[in-house]
Scaffold this active site. Structure first.
Site, PDB file in Angstrom:
ATOM      1  N   ASP A  20       0.843  -1.197   0.000  1.00  0.00           N
ATOM      2  CA  ASP A  20       0.000   0.000   0.000  1.00  0.00           C
ATOM      3  C   ASP A  20       0.877   1.246   0.000  1.00  0.00           C
ATOM      4  OD1 ASP A  20      -2.412  -1.396  -0.080  1.00  0.00           O
ATOM      5  OD2 ASP A  20      -2.390  -1.717   2.079  1.00  0.00           O
ATOM      6  N   LYS A  41       0.631  -7.989  -2.533  1.00  0.00           N
ATOM      7  CA  LYS A  41      -0.680  -7.478  -2.953  1.00  0.00           C
ATOM      8  C   LYS A  41      -0.544  -6.087  -3.546  1.00  0.00           C
ATOM      9  CE  LYS A  41      -4.031  -5.268  -0.923  1.00  0.00           C
ATOM     10  NZ  LYS A  41      -5.323  -4.726  -0.566  1.00  0.00           N
ATOM     11  N   ASP A  68      -5.604  -6.657  -6.210  1.00  0.00           N
ATOM     12  CA  ASP A  68      -6.844  -6.398  -5.464  1.00  0.00           C
ATOM     13  C   ASP A  68      -7.564  -5.183  -6.036  1.00  0.00           C
ATOM     14  OD1 ASP A  68      -8.795  -6.618  -3.539  1.00  0.00           O
ATOM     15  OD2 ASP A  68      -7.610  -5.672  -1.946  1.00  0.00           O
ATOM     16  N   LEU A  69      -8.219  -5.387  -7.181  1.00  0.00           N
ATOM     17  CA  LEU A  69      -8.880  -4.261  -7.849  1.00  0.00           C
ATOM     18  C   LEU A  69     -10.381  -4.218  -7.573  1.00  0.00           C
ATOM     19  CD1 LEU A  69      -7.054  -4.206 -11.308  1.00  0.00           C
ATOM     20  CD2 LEU A  69      -6.481  -3.020  -9.185  1.00  0.00           C
ATOM     21  N   LYS A  70     -10.914  -5.255  -6.962  1.00  0.00           N
ATOM     22  CA  LYS A  70     -12.355  -5.299  -6.607  1.00  0.00           C
ATOM     23  C   LYS A  70     -13.217  -4.814  -7.783  1.00  0.00           C
ATOM     24  CE  LYS A  70     -11.566  -4.764  -1.638  1.00  0.00           C
ATOM     25  NZ  LYS A  70     -10.145  -4.441  -1.518  1.00  0.00           N
ATOM     26  N   HIS A  72     -16.043  -4.304 -10.532  1.00  0.00           N
ATOM     27  CA  HIS A  72     -17.513  -4.298 -10.446  1.00  0.00           C
ATOM     28  C   HIS A  72     -18.019  -3.437 -11.600  1.00  0.00           C
ATOM     29  CE1 HIS A  72     -21.538  -3.386  -8.956  1.00  0.00           C
ATOM     30  NE2 HIS A  72     -21.392  -4.305  -8.033  1.00  0.00           N
ATOM     31  N   ASP A  73     -18.485  -4.084 -12.674  1.00  0.00           N
ATOM     32  CA  ASP A  73     -18.944  -3.330 -13.852  1.00  0.00           C
ATOM     33  C   ASP A  73     -19.813  -4.290 -14.668  1.00  0.00           C
ATOM     34  OD1 ASP A  73     -19.093  -1.499 -16.066  1.00  0.00           O
ATOM     35  OD2 ASP A  73     -17.176  -0.650 -15.449  1.00  0.00           O
ATOM     36  N   PRO A  75     -20.734  -7.169 -17.358  1.00  0.00           N
ATOM     37  CA  PRO A  75     -19.952  -8.388 -17.592  1.00  0.00           C
ATOM     38  C   PRO A  75     -18.854  -8.237 -18.628  1.00  0.00           C
ATOM     39  CG  PRO A  75     -22.267  -8.945 -17.357  1.00  0.00           C
ATOM     40  CD  PRO A  75     -22.189  -7.449 -17.353  1.00  0.00           C
ATOM     41  N   THR A 125     -15.791  -4.869   4.286  1.00  0.00           N
ATOM     42  CA  THR A 125     -15.820  -4.967   5.753  1.00  0.00           C
ATOM     43  C   THR A 125     -16.113  -3.611   6.391  1.00  0.00           C
ATOM     44  OG1 THR A 125     -13.418  -4.848   5.630  1.00  0.00           O
ATOM     45  CG2 THR A 125     -14.357  -6.998   6.093  1.00  0.00           C
ATOM     46  N   GLN A 196      -8.394  -1.274  11.498  1.00  0.00           N
ATOM     47  CA  GLN A 196      -9.067  -2.585  11.411  1.00  0.00           C
ATOM     48  C   GLN A 196      -9.885  -2.766  12.692  1.00  0.00           C
ATOM     49  OE1 GLN A 196      -9.176  -4.443   8.858  1.00  0.00           O
ATOM     50  NE2 GLN A 196      -7.288  -4.315   7.672  1.00  0.00           N
ATOM     51  N   GLY A 216      -0.471  -5.875   5.961  1.00  0.00           N
ATOM     52  CA  GLY A 216       0.142  -4.645   5.464  1.00  0.00           C
ATOM     53  C   GLY A 216       1.001  -3.988   6.515  1.00  0.00           C
ATOM     54  N   ARG A 217       0.402  -3.008   7.211  1.00  0.00           N
ATOM     55  CA  ARG A 217       1.175  -2.133   8.090  1.00  0.00           C
ATOM     56  C   ARG A 217       2.007  -2.805   9.172  1.00  0.00           C
ATOM     57  NH1 ARG A 217      -4.057   1.434   8.646  1.00  0.00           N
ATOM     58  NH2 ARG A 217      -4.831  -0.655   8.184  1.00  0.00           N
TER      59      ARG A 217
HETATM   60  O1  C5P Z   1      -2.278  -2.580   6.872  1.00  0.00           O
HETATM   61  P1  C5P Z   1      -3.281  -3.708   6.976  1.00  0.00           P
HETATM   62  O2  C5P Z   1      -2.683  -5.020   7.468  1.00  0.00           O
HETATM   63  O3  C5P Z   1      -4.539  -3.326   7.718  1.00  0.00           O
HETATM   64  O4  C5P Z   1      -3.675  -3.970   5.448  1.00  0.00           O
HETATM   65  C1  C5P Z   1      -4.664  -4.868   5.058  1.00  0.00           C
HETATM   66  C2  C5P Z   1      -4.769  -4.873   3.568  1.00  0.00           C
HETATM   67  O5  C5P Z   1      -5.885  -5.673   3.216  1.00  0.00           O
HETATM   68  C3  C5P Z   1      -5.005  -3.500   2.942  1.00  0.00           C
HETATM   69  O6  C5P Z   1      -4.363  -3.487   1.664  1.00  0.00           O
HETATM   70  C4  C5P Z   1      -6.508  -3.431   2.783  1.00  0.00           C
HETATM   71  O7  C5P Z   1      -6.905  -2.654   1.685  1.00  0.00           O
HETATM   72  C5  C5P Z   1      -6.837  -4.900   2.510  1.00  0.00           C
HETATM   73  N1  C5P Z   1      -8.217  -5.267   2.830  1.00  0.00           N
HETATM   74  C6  C5P Z   1      -8.752  -5.129   4.091  1.00  0.00           C
HETATM   75  N2  C5P Z   1     -10.050  -5.505   4.323  1.00  0.00           N
HETATM   76  C7  C5P Z   1     -10.789  -6.009   3.339  1.00  0.00           C
HETATM   77  C8  C5P Z   1     -10.252  -6.171   2.065  1.00  0.00           C
HETATM   78  C9  C5P Z   1      -8.940  -5.791   1.841  1.00  0.00           C
HETATM   79  O8  C5P Z   1      -8.078  -4.693   5.014  1.00  0.00           O
HETATM   80  N3  C5P Z   1     -12.016  -6.389   3.592  1.00  0.00           N
END
Ligand code: C5P
Length: 239
Positions: A20, A41, A68-70, A72-73, A75, A125, A196, A216-217
């Site tokens: 990220d 990712k 991870d582009l999610k 949604h458009d 088909p 989420t 989170q 991530g972090r």
């Molecule tokens: O830094 P952290 O560990 O919170 O990063 C989690 C990664 O997972 C981020 O890239 C975030 O966009 C992704 N993610 C998430 N929750 C989701 C889907 C993806 O935290 N439901």
């Protein structure tokens, strides 16, 4: 660190580190500081910055990619985007299950036979039960809605889903062992939770049945990302 020579069962092969970052340079710098990490990712920020460059740089380093582009458009549009992702060698690509059956089937038809596996996003989420009911007007309990979305994704042939580690056990019982669950929201014991809300440790998430963890972090923002990575790998060892 004890090295597990079987890459499919090695705990470190289950960890996907989230790049990220706002620039390819920062992303590649981290990648080169952590040659042990095999799965990265790429999310929207980095992809919009310079998607083709980062994907090529990762593949040049023989890395696996979770794109991870999610999507949604309609088909046809999603299927075309999936076709391009297969050419870049994305290993996982996310699409929203709420895009519907026709969209998921068209997307799956494009990746069939390639190395790219599609993962469904059931419900963001960030959406609460009250938003789902009051704003999105979904008259179904949140966990039931998530189950229905993931079951629909499986029916359309998708390989797996992204979900909270808290949902894995229930979803696994509905979807079986061959469906792949990728879980963000992972925090090693003592790490900052940040934004989170419902987190689990790496070991807890694997015990619950997650196939891959997105982290991530706790790694990318650590004072020493290598030390953080090694600590997390050790924490993942079950038993
Ligand atoms: O830094 P952290 O560990 O919170 O990063 C989690 C990664 O997972 C981020 O890239 C975030 O966009 C992704 N993610 C998430 N929750 C989701 C889907 C993806 O935290 N439901």
């Amino acid at each position: 660190m004890k090295i597990n020579l079987n890459p499919e069962t090695a705990p470190e092969s289950k960890i996907i580190v989230a790049l990220d970052f706002p620039s390819v340079k920062e992303a590649i710098d981290l990648c080169d500081r952590l040659p042990q990490v095999c799965f990265w990712k790429v999310g929207l920020e980095l992809f919009i910055t310079d998607g083709s460059t980062i994907l090529r740089e990762l593949k040049d380093r023989n890395k696996k990619i979770f794109l991870d582009l999610k999507l949604h458009d309609i088909p046809n549009t999603v299927a075309s985007a999936c076709r391009v992702a297969t050419k870049y060698g994305a290993d996982f690509l996310t699409i929203h299950a709420s895009g519907g059956k026709a969209m998921m089937q068209a997307a799956q038809a494009e990746v069939q036979g390639s190395a790219t596996q599609l993962l469904a996003v059931s419900l963001l989420t960030s959406i609460s039960a009250s938003e789902l009911a009051n704003d999105l007007k979904v008259q179904m309990e949140l966990t039931e809605y998530i189950s229905q979305m993931v079951l629909l994704a499986q029916e359309c042939g998708l390989s797996g889903a992204v979900c909270s580690p808290h949902e894995v056990t229930n979803l696994r019982s509905l979807l079986g062992d061959r469906f792949c669950f990728v879980t963000p929201g992972i925090r090693p014991t003592g790490a900052a939770v940040g934004d989170q809300s419902r987190v689990m440790t790496p070991k807890q998430a694997i015990t619950m049945g997650a196939n891959y963890l997105v982290i991530g972090r706790p790694i990318t923002a650590a004072i020493d990302p290598l030390v953080a990575w090694e600590q997390i790998c050790q924490d993942c060892v079950i038993g």
